[in-house]
Write a protein that holds these residues in place. Structure first.
Motif, PDB file in Angstrom:
ATOM      1  N   PRO A 124       0.815  -1.210   0.000  1.00 12.70           N
ATOM      2  CA  PRO A 124       0.000   0.000   0.000  1.00 12.70           C
ATOM      3  C   PRO A 124       0.853   1.267   0.000  1.00 12.70           C
ATOM      4  CG  PRO A 124      -0.033  -1.065   2.153  1.00 12.70           C
ATOM      5  CD  PRO A 124       0.633  -2.021   1.216  1.00 12.70           C
ATOM      6  N   THR A 125       0.473   2.208  -0.825  1.00  9.04           N
ATOM      7  CA  THR A 125       1.175   3.484  -0.899  1.00  9.04           C
ATOM      8  C   THR A 125       0.679   4.392   0.220  1.00  9.04           C
ATOM      9  OG1 THR A 125       1.361   3.294  -3.297  1.00  9.04           O
ATOM     10  CG2 THR A 125       1.663   5.492  -2.339  1.00  9.04           C
ATOM     11  N   PRO A 126       1.595   4.935   1.017  1.00  8.83           N
ATOM     12  CA  PRO A 126       1.133   5.799   2.117  1.00  8.83           C
ATOM     13  C   PRO A 126       0.429   7.044   1.579  1.00  8.83           C
ATOM     14  CG  PRO A 126       3.515   5.982   1.826  1.00  8.83           C
ATOM     15  CD  PRO A 126       3.057   4.856   0.946  1.00  8.83           C
ATOM     16  N   ASP A 127      -0.527   7.528   2.335  1.00  7.49           N
ATOM     17  CA  ASP A 127      -1.226   8.745   1.945  1.00  7.49           C
ATOM     18  C   ASP A 127      -0.230   9.904   1.859  1.00  7.49           C
ATOM     19  OD1 ASP A 127      -3.621   7.406   1.909  1.00  7.49           O
ATOM     20  OD2 ASP A 127      -4.134   7.926   3.970  1.00  7.49           O
ATOM     21  N   PRO A 128      -0.364  10.754   0.850  1.00  7.79           N
ATOM     22  CA  PRO A 128       0.554  11.896   0.746  1.00  7.79           C
ATOM     23  C   PRO A 128       0.363  12.853   1.914  1.00  7.79           C
ATOM     24  CG  PRO A 128      -1.226  12.095  -0.850  1.00  7.79           C
ATOM     25  CD  PRO A 128      -1.349  10.731  -0.246  1.00  7.79           C
ATOM     26  N   THR A 129       1.465  13.289   2.470  1.00 12.70           N
ATOM     27  CA  THR A 129       1.426  14.252   3.570  1.00 12.70           C
ATOM     28  C   THR A 129       2.374  15.395   3.279  1.00 12.70           C
ATOM     29  OG1 THR A 129       3.162  13.097   4.811  1.00 12.70           O
ATOM     30  CG2 THR A 129       0.885  12.470   5.265  1.00 12.70           C
ATOM     31  N   LEU A 130       2.054  16.569   3.789  1.00 11.07           N
ATOM     32  CA  LEU A 130       2.918  17.740   3.606  1.00 11.07           C
ATOM     33  C   LEU A 130       2.637  18.732   4.714  1.00 11.07           C
ATOM     34  CD1 LEU A 130       3.948  19.501   0.374  1.00 11.07           C
ATOM     35  CD2 LEU A 130       3.069  20.873   2.251  1.00 11.07           C
ATOM     36  N   SER A 131       3.700  19.299   5.245  1.00 11.26           N
ATOM     37  CA  SER A 131       3.565  20.367   6.240  1.00 11.26           C
ATOM     38  C   SER A 131       4.662  21.394   6.005  1.00 11.26           C
ATOM     39  CB  SER A 131       3.660  19.805   7.663  1.00 11.26           C
ATOM     40  OG  SER A 131       4.929  19.217   7.887  1.00 11.26           O
ATOM     41  N   VAL A 132       4.435  22.618   6.491  1.00  5.98           N
ATOM     42  CA  VAL A 132       5.415  23.693   6.382  1.00  5.98           C
ATOM     43  C   VAL A 132       5.798  24.146   7.776  1.00  5.98           C
ATOM     44  CG1 VAL A 132       4.706  24.475   4.103  1.00  5.98           C
ATOM     45  CG2 VAL A 132       3.549  25.390   6.114  1.00  5.98           C
ATOM     46  N   SER A 133       7.021  24.662   7.892  1.00  9.01           N
ATOM     47  CA  SER A 133       7.564  25.008   9.204  1.00  9.01           C
ATOM     48  C   SER A 133       6.944  26.262   9.797  1.00  9.01           C
ATOM     49  CB  SER A 133       9.083  25.176   9.118  1.00  9.01           C
ATOM     50  OG  SER A 133       9.434  26.168   8.165  1.00  9.01           O
ATOM     51  N   THR A 134       6.333  27.095   8.967  1.00  9.88           N
ATOM     52  CA  THR A 134       5.676  28.301   9.465  1.00  9.88           C
ATOM     53  C   THR A 134       4.544  28.681   8.529  1.00  9.88           C
ATOM     54  OG1 THR A 134       6.008  30.621  10.138  1.00  9.88           O
ATOM     55  CG2 THR A 134       7.233  29.856   8.213  1.00  9.88           C
ATOM     56  N   SER A 135       3.542  29.362   9.067  1.00 15.43           N
ATOM     57  CA  SER A 135       2.415  29.793   8.241  1.00 15.43           C
ATOM     58  C   SER A 135       2.501  31.277   7.895  1.00 15.43           C
ATOM     59  CB  SER A 135       1.097  29.524   8.971  1.00 15.43           C
ATOM     60  OG  SER A 135       1.053  30.218  10.200  1.00 15.43           O
ATOM     61  N   SER A 136       3.506  31.981   8.424  1.00 19.91           N
ATOM     62  CA  SER A 136       3.629  33.414   8.136  1.00 19.91           C
ATOM     63  C   SER A 136       5.088  33.838   8.191  1.00 19.91           C
ATOM     64  CB  SER A 136       2.812  34.247   9.127  1.00 19.91           C
ATOM     65  OG  SER A 136       3.281  34.050  10.445  1.00 19.91           O
ATOM     66  N   ILE A 137       5.426  34.809   7.340  1.00 22.39           N
ATOM     67  CA  ILE A 137       6.777  35.364   7.265  1.00 22.39           C
ATOM     68  C   ILE A 137       6.662  36.878   7.182  1.00 22.39           C
ATOM     69  CG2 ILE A 137       8.859  35.550   5.842  1.00 22.39           C
ATOM     70  CD1 ILE A 137       8.428  32.701   4.950  1.00 22.39           C
ATOM     71  N   SER A 138       7.478  37.598   7.952  1.00 22.17           N
ATOM     72  CA  SER A 138       7.507  39.061   7.923  1.00 22.17           C
ATOM     73  C   SER A 138       8.834  39.519   7.324  1.00 22.17           C
ATOM     74  CB  SER A 138       7.345  39.636   9.327  1.00 22.17           C
ATOM     75  OG  SER A 138       6.085  39.293   9.869  1.00 22.17           O
ATOM     76  N   LEU A 139       8.756  40.459   6.374  1.00 25.54           N
ATOM     77  CA  LEU A 139       9.946  40.957   5.690  1.00 25.54           C
ATOM     78  C   LEU A 139      10.044  42.470   5.824  1.00 25.54           C
ATOM     79  CD1 LEU A 139       9.726  38.839   2.409  1.00 25.54           C
ATOM     80  CD2 LEU A 139      11.082  38.364   4.449  1.00 25.54           C
ATOM     81  N   ALA A 140      11.256  42.978   5.809  1.00 23.11           N
ATOM     82  CA  ALA A 140      11.501  44.412   5.941  1.00 23.11           C
ATOM     83  C   ALA A 140      11.176  45.128   4.634  1.00 23.11           C
ATOM     84  CB  ALA A 140      12.949  44.663   6.326  1.00 23.11           C
ATOM     85  N   ALA A 141      10.882  46.425   4.755  1.00 22.44           N
ATOM     86  CA  ALA A 141      10.526  47.219   3.577  1.00 22.44           C
ATOM     87  C   ALA A 141      11.672  47.301   2.578  1.00 22.44           C
ATOM     88  CB  ALA A 141      10.109  48.620   4.013  1.00 22.44           C
ATOM     89  N   ALA A 142      12.909  47.284   3.062  1.00 32.20           N
ATOM     90  CA  ALA A 142      14.063  47.412   2.178  1.00 32.20           C
ATOM     91  C   ALA A 142      14.228  46.214   1.252  1.00 32.20           C
ATOM     92  CB  ALA A 142      15.331  47.607   2.998  1.00 32.20           C
ATOM     93  N   GLY A 143      13.540  45.105   1.555  1.00 32.45           N
ATOM     94  CA  GLY A 143      13.665  43.900   0.758  1.00 32.45           C
ATOM     95  C   GLY A 143      14.653  42.939   1.389  1.00 32.45           C
ATOM     96  N   GLU A 144      14.236  41.708   1.619  1.00 33.45           N
ATOM     97  CA  GLU A 144      15.115  40.700   2.211  1.00 33.45           C
ATOM     98  C   GLU A 144      14.604  39.313   1.866  1.00 33.45           C
ATOM     99  OE1 GLU A 144      15.161  40.364   6.451  1.00 33.45           O
ATOM    100  OE2 GLU A 144      13.122  41.147   6.668  1.00 33.45           O
ATOM    101  N   SER A 145      15.370  38.299   2.282  1.00 31.22           N
ATOM    102  CA  SER A 145      15.011  36.904   2.025  1.00 31.22           C
ATOM    103  C   SER A 145      14.893  36.149   3.340  1.00 31.22           C
ATOM    104  CB  SER A 145      16.066  36.225   1.144  1.00 31.22           C
ATOM    105  OG  SER A 145      16.162  36.860  -0.110  1.00 31.22           O
ATOM    106  N   LYS A 146      13.939  35.232   3.391  1.00 31.14           N
ATOM    107  CA  LYS A 146      13.791  34.321   4.523  1.00 31.14           C
ATOM    108  C   LYS A 146      13.384  32.952   3.987  1.00 31.14           C
ATOM    109  CE  LYS A 146      12.759  37.568   8.286  1.00 31.14           C
ATOM    110  NZ  LYS A 146      11.805  37.935   9.365  1.00 31.14           N
ATOM    111  N   THR A 147      13.484  31.933   4.831  1.00 29.40           N
ATOM    112  CA  THR A 147      13.210  30.574   4.389  1.00 29.40           C
ATOM    113  C   THR A 147      12.122  29.919   5.236  1.00 29.40           C
ATOM    114  OG1 THR A 147      14.910  29.610   5.820  1.00 29.40           O
ATOM    115  CG2 THR A 147      15.583  30.274   3.602  1.00 29.40           C
ATOM    116  N   PHE A 148      11.512  28.890   4.649  1.00 24.98           N
ATOM    117  CA  PHE A 148      10.657  27.977   5.407  1.00 24.98           C
ATOM    118  C   PHE A 148      10.900  26.568   4.880  1.00 24.98           C
ATOM    119  CE2 PHE A 148       7.970  29.050   1.786  1.00 24.98           C
ATOM    120  CZ  PHE A 148       7.351  27.852   1.470  1.00 24.98           C
ATOM    121  N   ASN A 149      10.582  25.581   5.700  1.00 24.64           N
ATOM    122  CA  ASN A 149      10.864  24.189   5.352  1.00 24.64           C
ATOM    123  C   ASN A 149       9.584  23.443   4.965  1.00 24.64           C
ATOM    124  OD1 ASN A 149      13.644  24.429   5.976  1.00 24.64           O
ATOM    125  ND2 ASN A 149      13.197  24.120   8.139  1.00 24.64           N
ATOM    126  N   ILE A 150       9.714  22.620   3.923  1.00 25.92           N
ATOM    127  CA  ILE A 150       8.643  21.708   3.529  1.00 25.92           C
ATOM    128  C   ILE A 150       9.037  20.311   3.994  1.00 25.92           C
ATOM    129  CG2 ILE A 150       7.470  20.615   1.585  1.00 25.92           C
ATOM    130  CD1 ILE A 150       7.769  23.179   0.028  1.00 25.92           C
TER     131      ILE A 150
END
Length: 321
Positions: A124-150
């Motif tokens: 049997p193939t396991p049911d597909p599952t997926l979660s993310v490490s955060t549901s919200s990200i805040s970024l500065a006005a100047a522009g920046e990068s942040k990460t989240f995990n799948i």
């Protein structure tokens, strides 16, 4: 005399036979021996089994189906034969015979080997599952990068609903770190984007919020001087948001009274009909009132047509003198 000689010879013959029968010729040698166990074997789909061979002679091994593998192909005296079967993908049990035969005698041992069919029930193939490490990200006005995990056991896609907000991977499978990057927000208003991660017919969302830029507001010039007459002049406004302009005095007006971003405001003063200088303040502020700039307006007094002496005497005097 003759009778006695016959009996003497007969007695001698019995004596010789007695000695021969009592071991005078030695014992007979043991014949070839060959046996094996077990004689009936049932294998699972990929199982291996050892067969024990008991013998006092040399022997060979043969099999009538090549899906059954064995080692060694022969031996001598006591030993063992290891057998294993290839995967049975026929969908049914199957049987073969392994034969062990003495090489110097007509002795054979037949061993029946049955292999069970490989299970056709799919894992049997396991049911597909997926979660993310955060549901919200805040970024500065100047522009920046942040990460989240799948974290996932299946394939997925990633997309952003705003062009100013991008992701470094639009598809993948299993676990991965996603980088979210925002361009500079030049507006003073905060903004948001939705990062959607889809898997199968399901999805999860990460909300990205970017702060608004600080209010930038400058006016030029910061002071205006007018004659006593009705007159107009302009001031320049440099701004990154909406603004409002107002005058502290009714004789001094501004137009337009509001705008956004860069622009110009016309300042108009009515004629000054009094013999004293007057002043007003033009106030420019952003809509939220965070930043305020002021322009000082001064208007000259109306010239006095009545002469006065140096001491303030009100007596008439000839202004042509």
């Amino acid at each position: 005399m003759k009778k006695e000689s016959f009996f003497s010879k007969l007695s001698w013959l019995f004596t010789v036979l007695f000695f021969i029968s009592c071991g005078g010729g030695g014992s007979d040698d043991e014949g070839p021996v060959l046996s094996a166990s077990p004689r009936f074997i049932t294998l699972e789909a990929t199982e291996s089994v050892n067969i024990s061979v008991n013998s006092n002679t040399s022997w060979d091994v043969t099999v009538d189906q090549n899906w059954l593998k064995y080692s060694p192909s022969g031996g001598s005296n006591n030993g063992s034969v290891s057998i294993h079967a290839e995967d049975n993908t026929t969908g049914a049990d199957r049987t073969t015979h392994l034969t062990i035969k003495a090489t110097r005698a007509n002795i054979t041992v037949d061993i029946q080997v049955t292999q069970k069919a490989k299970s056709t029930t799919p894992t049997p193939t396991p049911d597909p599952t997926l979660s993310v490490s955060t549901s919200s990200i805040s970024l500065a006005a100047a522009g920046e990068s942040k990460t989240f995990n799948i974290t996932s056991n299946t394939s997925w896609t990633v997309s952003s609903d705003q062009s100013w907000c991008t992701v470094d991977a639009t598809s993948g499978s299993d676990n991965k770190t996603i980088t979210v990057k925002a361009d500079e927000n030049k507006s003073t208003t905060s903004r948001s984007a939705n990062i959607t991660v889809k898997y199968g017919n399901k999805s999860v969302t990460v909300t990205v919020t970017q702060a608004g830029a600080d209010v930038q507001l400058t006016v030029s010039p910061t002071s205006l001087s007018f004659t006593e007459k009705e007159e107009s002049k302009t001031i320049s406004i440099a701004c990154n948001t909406s603004w409002k302009a107002s005058s502290s005095e009714s004789w001094c007006t501004v137009s337009p009274a509001s705008g956004s971003n860069d622009g110009e405001v016309t300042v108009k003063v009515m004629a000054n009909d009094v013999a004293s200088e007057r002043s007003a303040t033009i106030t420019v502020k952003d809509d939220n009132g965070k930043v305020t700039r002021e322009v000082t307006v001064t208007q000259a007094a109306k010239p006095d047509d009545i002469g006065r002496d140096d001491y303030g005497d009100d007596t008439n005097w000839d202004k042509n003198k």
